[in-house]
Enzyme design. Structure first.
Site, PDB file in Angstrom:
ATOM      1  N   ASP A 227     -10.663 -14.132 -11.139  1.00  0.00           N
ATOM      2  CA  ASP A 227     -11.679 -15.122 -10.730  1.00  0.00           C
ATOM      3  C   ASP A 227     -13.019 -14.410 -10.573  1.00  0.00           C
ATOM      4  O   ASP A 227     -13.257 -13.401 -11.233  1.00  0.00           O
ATOM      5  CB  ASP A 227     -11.223 -15.847  -9.458  1.00  0.00           C
ATOM      6  CG  ASP A 227     -11.833 -17.237  -9.338  1.00  0.00           C
ATOM      7  OD1 ASP A 227     -13.059 -17.349  -9.424  1.00  0.00           O
ATOM      8  OD2 ASP A 227     -11.075 -18.214  -9.172  1.00  0.00           O
ATOM      9  N   HIS A 250     -14.475 -14.236 -13.741  1.00  0.00           N
ATOM     10  CA  HIS A 250     -15.356 -15.383 -13.933  1.00  0.00           C
ATOM     11  C   HIS A 250     -16.841 -15.049 -13.824  1.00  0.00           C
ATOM     12  O   HIS A 250     -17.677 -15.884 -14.102  1.00  0.00           O
ATOM     13  CB  HIS A 250     -15.005 -16.505 -12.952  1.00  0.00           C
ATOM     14  CG  HIS A 250     -13.677 -17.150 -13.243  1.00  0.00           C
ATOM     15  ND1 HIS A 250     -13.194 -18.210 -12.539  1.00  0.00           N
ATOM     16  CD2 HIS A 250     -12.731 -16.859 -14.161  1.00  0.00           C
ATOM     17  CE1 HIS A 250     -12.012 -18.552 -13.024  1.00  0.00           C
ATOM     18  NE2 HIS A 250     -11.710 -17.737 -14.001  1.00  0.00           N
TER      19      HIS A 250
END
Ligand SMILES: *[C@@H]1O[C@H](CO)[C@@H](O)[C@H](O)[C@H]1NC(C)=O
Ligand SMILES: *[C@@H]1O[C@H](CO)[C@@H](O)[C@H](O)[C@H]1NC(C)=O
Ligand SMILES: *[C@@H]1O[C@H](CO)[C@@H](O)[C@H](O)[C@H]1NC(C)=O
Ligand SMILES: *[C@@H]1O[C@H](CO)[C@@H](O)[C@H](O)[C@H]1NC(C)=O
Ligand SMILES: *[C@@H]1O[C@H](CO)[C@@H](O)[C@H](O)[C@H]1NC(C)=O
Ligand SMILES: *[C@@H]1O[C@H](CO)[C@@H](O)[C@H](O)[C@H]1NC(C)=O
Length: 382
Positions: A227, A250
């Site tokens: 993430d 991310h």
């Protein structure tokens, strides 16, 4: 006799000098002194808690050592401050979590290493903190395709809450059950020289997460997770993110802000010199409609992206911004070809050229609306 005691006094003075010019005495405590086994299987939780308690109540600065070459299995713990003196956790071996989520039965599912209310703690030592998150990830609805699947909370691997003067430097954090390193309501925080590693498909395994924290420096880290490498929410201010290798993951994100109509104020965040490789996003600012507050004085500089899928800037309002600009181009909103900036809002902006004269605005692939007076005139497309 007199000569002897004079010599002894001299020796003591020399020792003090050698130990750092009369610095305070220190005590070194090893987990093994408290009965820890360190074979990666035995339950070393009580030894860890006892070592913490001894160090925290010590009248001298204490160092709690987690010896190299050993692995200490630790069940969920709360380490509480304030402590009498500054404290150091020298993690040179490994601290590992129980693998099975079942071990959290009857406990708070959001915590593993939870550190509350400390002032002046440094964590270092070159060792590893392993959340053993594999079984947690596999059970989530994001990865598990057959019911039943789990969508509840997961432990934050290392979570500092209500802290001051904390640094975490030079250790590896890996396979977090969820966020690896979280600071909530903390100030004067450093997170540097870290390796944070989890598979690219591990869900919500953010590297460093800030919530309602200020005066934070996050520098010189390698973060490869599933993430955000770095994320921040709530009321964060005076945050410096610098010299980061990020990816896969991310990217770096601010928000989501204003969720459920909350007031979030993120201010004075500077992100510079980051190398983003194979991240699904670059730098993102995410805010929710209906929320209040602001994200202001955010600067992103020297960001190099390699194979990054998109840069998303969405629903960002720039409100009540006035002053002067050193360059003719006072407003510059340059967005990505693949994911243009959308739903931007410029409201009550008055930027003029330093030294007088009109400034200009530049937009590329950015759309949104304006409200109130906007000087220089907005360049956002509808
Ligand atoms: C390990 O020790 C801690 C502290 O004594 C205790 O809370 C926990 O239940 C123990 N775990 C197991 C599986 O016995
Ligand atoms: C931020 O911290 C508050 C408590 O201070 C908590 O209620 C909230 O859920 C946290 N937000 C995130 C995204 O963790
Ligand atoms: C941010 O500050 C505002 C105003 O003080 C407060 O209402 C809000 O709950 C805070 N948000 C967080 C996430 O701490
Ligand atoms: C937002 O509010 C809804 C209901 O109003 C609630 O179900 C949800 O849990 C809230 N989310 C957060 C993050 O507080
Ligand atoms: C990035 O992705 C490419 C192809 O998907 C892969 O070959 C490369 O090793 C990746 N780089 C990193 C640093 O993960
Ligand atoms: C913008 O600021 C300048 C300089 O302070 C001022 O002269 C001007 O009236 C302002 N314009 C608006 C629309 O507020």
């Amino acid at each position: 006799m007199a000569v002897c005691s004079a010599l002894a006094a001299l020796a003591a003075a020399l020792l003090l000098l050698l130990c750092g010019g009369g610095a305070e005495a220190r005590v070194l405590l090893s987990l093994d002194d408290f009965g820890a086994v360190g074979d990666g299987i035995a339950n070393d939780t009580q030894a860890f808690l006892d070592a913490w308690t001894a160090a925290c109540s010590s009248g001298e600065q204490a160092v709690v050592a987690v010896p190299a070459g050993k692995a200490y299995r630790i069940w969920p713990v709360q380490l509480s401050g304030p402590c009498k003196k500054k404290l150091k956790l020298l993690i040179s071996g490994a601290i590992v979590a129980p693998a099975s989520p079942d071990e959290w039965a009857g406990r708070d599912p959001m915590k593993w290493l939870y550190i509350y209310g400390v002032d002046g703690l440094s964590v270092s030592g070159g060792g590893t903190i392993d959340g053993m998150g594999q079984q947690w990830w596999a059970s989530t609805c994001k990865l598990k395709k057959t019911p039943p699947c789990y969508s509840g909370p997961r432990p934050k691997t290392v979570h500092f809450e209500e802290c001051r003067g904390v640094s975490v430097q030079g250790v590896t954090l890996q396979n977090g059950q969820q966020f690896h390193l979280t600071f909530t309501r903390c100030s004067d925080v450093k997170a540097s020289f870290l390796r944070v590693m989890a598979p690219a498909d591990s869900p919500n395994t953010d590297g460093v997460h800030l919530n309602d924290s200020s005066h934070v420096r996050i520098t010189d880290n390698l973060i490869s997770t599933g993430d955000d490498c770095i994320s921040m929410v709530g009321n964060c201010s005076d945050v410096r993110v610098k010299d980061i290798s990020c990816g896969p993951g991310h990217g770096i994100s601010i928000g989501s802000l204003g969720k459920n109509r909350t007031t979030d104020m993120v201010e004075n965040v500077r992100v510079d010199t980051c190398l983003l490789t194979n991240t699904t996003n670059g730098v993102r600012i995410k805010t929710w409609q209906g929320g209040m507050g602001f994200a202001r004085d955010l600067r992103f500089e020297s960001i190099l992206m390699k194979n990054t899928q998109a840069v998303e800037v969405r629903k960002v309002g720039f409100t009540d911004i006035r002053g002067t600009s050193a360059t003719a181009q006072a407003i510059s909103i340059a967005c990505s070809d693949t994911v243009p900036c959308r739903e931007l809002e410029l409201k009550n902006v008055n930027l003029t050229r330093e030294g007088g004269g009109q400034a200009t605005a530049f937009c590329y692939r950015a759309s949104g609306k304006t409200a109130g007076a906007v000087v220089p005139p907005s360049c956002l497309s509808k």
